[in-house]
Design a protein around this motif. Structure first.
Motif, short mmCIF file in Angstrom:
data_model
loop_
_atom_site.label_atom_id
_atom_site.label_comp_id
_atom_site.label_asym_id
_atom_site.label_seq_id
_atom_site.Cartn_x
_atom_site.Cartn_y
_atom_site.Cartn_z
N UNK A 1 0.84 -1.21 0.00
CA UNK A 1 0.00 0.00 0.00
C UNK A 1 0.86 1.25 0.00
N UNK A 2 1.89 1.26 0.83
CA UNK A 2 2.77 2.42 0.92
C UNK A 2 3.60 2.59 -0.36
N UNK A 3 4.07 1.47 -0.91
CA UNK A 3 4.83 1.55 -2.16
C UNK A 3 4.00 2.12 -3.29
N UNK A 4 2.69 1.86 -3.26
CA UNK A 4 1.82 2.36 -4.32
C UNK A 4 1.67 3.88 -4.27
N UNK A 5 2.09 4.50 -3.15
CA UNK A 5 2.02 5.95 -3.02
C UNK A 5 3.25 6.64 -3.62
N UNK A 6 4.28 5.86 -3.96
CA UNK A 6 5.51 6.43 -4.50
C UNK A 6 6.66 6.27 -3.53
N UNK A 7 7.88 6.19 -4.06
CA UNK A 7 9.06 5.95 -3.22
C UNK A 7 9.27 7.04 -2.19
N UNK A 8 9.13 8.29 -2.60
CA UNK A 8 9.41 9.40 -1.69
C UNK A 8 8.43 9.42 -0.52
N UNK A 9 7.15 9.24 -0.81
CA UNK A 9 6.14 9.22 0.26
C UNK A 9 6.38 8.03 1.18
N UNK A 10 6.67 6.85 0.59
CA UNK A 10 6.91 5.66 1.40
C UNK A 10 8.12 5.84 2.32
N UNK A 11 9.19 6.44 1.80
CA UNK A 11 10.37 6.69 2.63
C UNK A 11 10.06 7.66 3.76
N UNK A 12 9.30 8.70 3.46
CA UNK A 12 8.93 9.67 4.50
C UNK A 12 8.08 9.04 5.59
N UNK A 13 7.36 7.97 5.23
CA UNK A 13 6.54 7.26 6.22
C UNK A 13 7.32 6.17 6.95
N UNK A 14 8.62 6.09 6.67
CA UNK A 14 9.48 5.17 7.40
C UNK A 14 9.64 3.80 6.79
N UNK A 15 9.22 3.62 5.54
CA UNK A 15 9.32 2.32 4.90
C UNK A 15 10.69 2.12 4.28
N UNK A 16 11.25 0.93 4.45
CA UNK A 16 12.50 0.57 3.78
C UNK A 16 12.17 0.17 2.34
N UNK A 17 12.18 1.16 1.45
CA UNK A 17 11.68 0.97 0.10
C UNK A 17 12.46 -0.10 -0.65
N UNK A 18 13.79 -0.04 -0.60
CA UNK A 18 14.61 -1.00 -1.33
C UNK A 18 14.36 -2.43 -0.87
#
Length: 298
Positions: free
Chosen positions: A184-201
């Motif tokens: 769900x967070x990845x679907x918002x975009x990498x920058x938003x996901x990172x700002x929400x604390x997600x380890x995108x990579x």
């Protein structure tokens, strides 16, 4: 045509008759394979569309199907049909490598965009498909044996191979479901996901691993079946909204039902012969793809 009562009797009061034997050894296993393959395609398409943020993303359009098919064809060409586990691993690795190649190509030159991803996917897909056909030219026997499989069919699906590949398919489905919140967070975009604390990579790598298991298993059983992974997530999104915690399980269920229906239609459209389930899904999916492309262009 076998009556529904005969199907129940084959499991409740088996008498060894031809009808009961067909139900237990052919019809039911084939139905289970169709539903599992359809579920994997639906879930894989959902994860791909979320991670890439592209409604036109599908396993068949981003090279996953042809990647699995290519390494599987190479393993069959080099080693024959001696080891089903070798073919399973070939399909799994091929799906993963193809998806990784498309992701890397789509990220070159300033980050991933929908257009770049589609162009990279189309390029890799055509290249892999051409390599598959090129390899088969060297072996007429392999071409005859694999022509129906490459069109996407459950006719040659082996129950023994299905049992061996099932743990990978279940692992892929479980991984997609467990990661649905992060997807769900990845679907918002990498920058938003990172700002929400997600380890995108990390989660993109895990999503790629899930797609590898789902697509590798599906291709190993039924060949590269198109359009299910593209269309089913849109149907799920229409029913449950944009939350991937619901989209992924709904897509799996809808994919299972759609491919089962396509396989049944493939056996009865022509009275004297059977066509591939992949042909049926293409007849339905091609107009749907055109509709999606038109909507995206508006």
């Amino acid at each position: 045509m076998i009556a529904m009562g005969t199907v129940f009797d084959a499991f409740t009061s088996y008498d060894g008759s031809r009808e009961h034997l067909i139900v237990r050894t052919v019809r039911v296993p084939r139905a289970l394979m169709a539903m599992m393959v359809g579920a994997c395609l639906g879930a894989a398409g959902s994860v791909l569309q979320a991670v890439t943020r592209n409604p036109l993303a599908g396993p068949e359009m981003l090279g996953s199907s042809n990647g699995a098919a290519l390494l599987l064809v190479i393993s069959m060409f080099l080693f024959g049909y001696t080891s089903s586990m070798l073919h399973i691993w070939a399909a799994l690795i091929g799906a993963g490598l193809a998806s990784l190649a498309v992701f890397m190509l789509g990220s070159l030159g300033g980050g991933m965009t929908s257009i770049k991803l589609i162009l990279a996917g189309a390029t890799v897909n055509l290249l892999l498909g051409s390599l598959v056909q090129g390899i088969l030219i060297f072996s007429e026997q392999s071409l005859d044996e694999m022509r129906f499989w490459l069109a996407g069919s459950l006719t040659g699906g082996s129950l023994a191979m299905f049992v061996k590949v099932l743990p990978f398919m279940l692992a892929g489905l479980a991984g997609a479901l467990v990661m649905s919140k992060q997807i769900n967070l990845l679907s918002l975009g990498d920058e938003v996901a990172q700002n929400l604390g997600l380890k995108v990579g990390f989660y993109k790598a895990m999503a790629l691993l899930a797609i590898m298991c789902l697509m590798g298993g599906a291709v190993a059983i039924a060949g590269p079946i198109g359009f299910v992974g593209l269309a089913v997530p849109h149907l799920a999104r229409f029913l449950v909204g944009v939350d991937y915690r619901w989209i992924i399980p709904y897509a799996a269920v809808l994919g299972a039902g759609l491919l089962l229906l396509a396989d049944i239609c493939a056996r009865f459209i022509l009275p004297d012969q059977e066509i591939s389930a992949g042909v049926v899904t293409a007849l339905v999916g091609a107009p749907f793809l055109i509709y999606l492309a038109q909507r995206k262009g508006e």
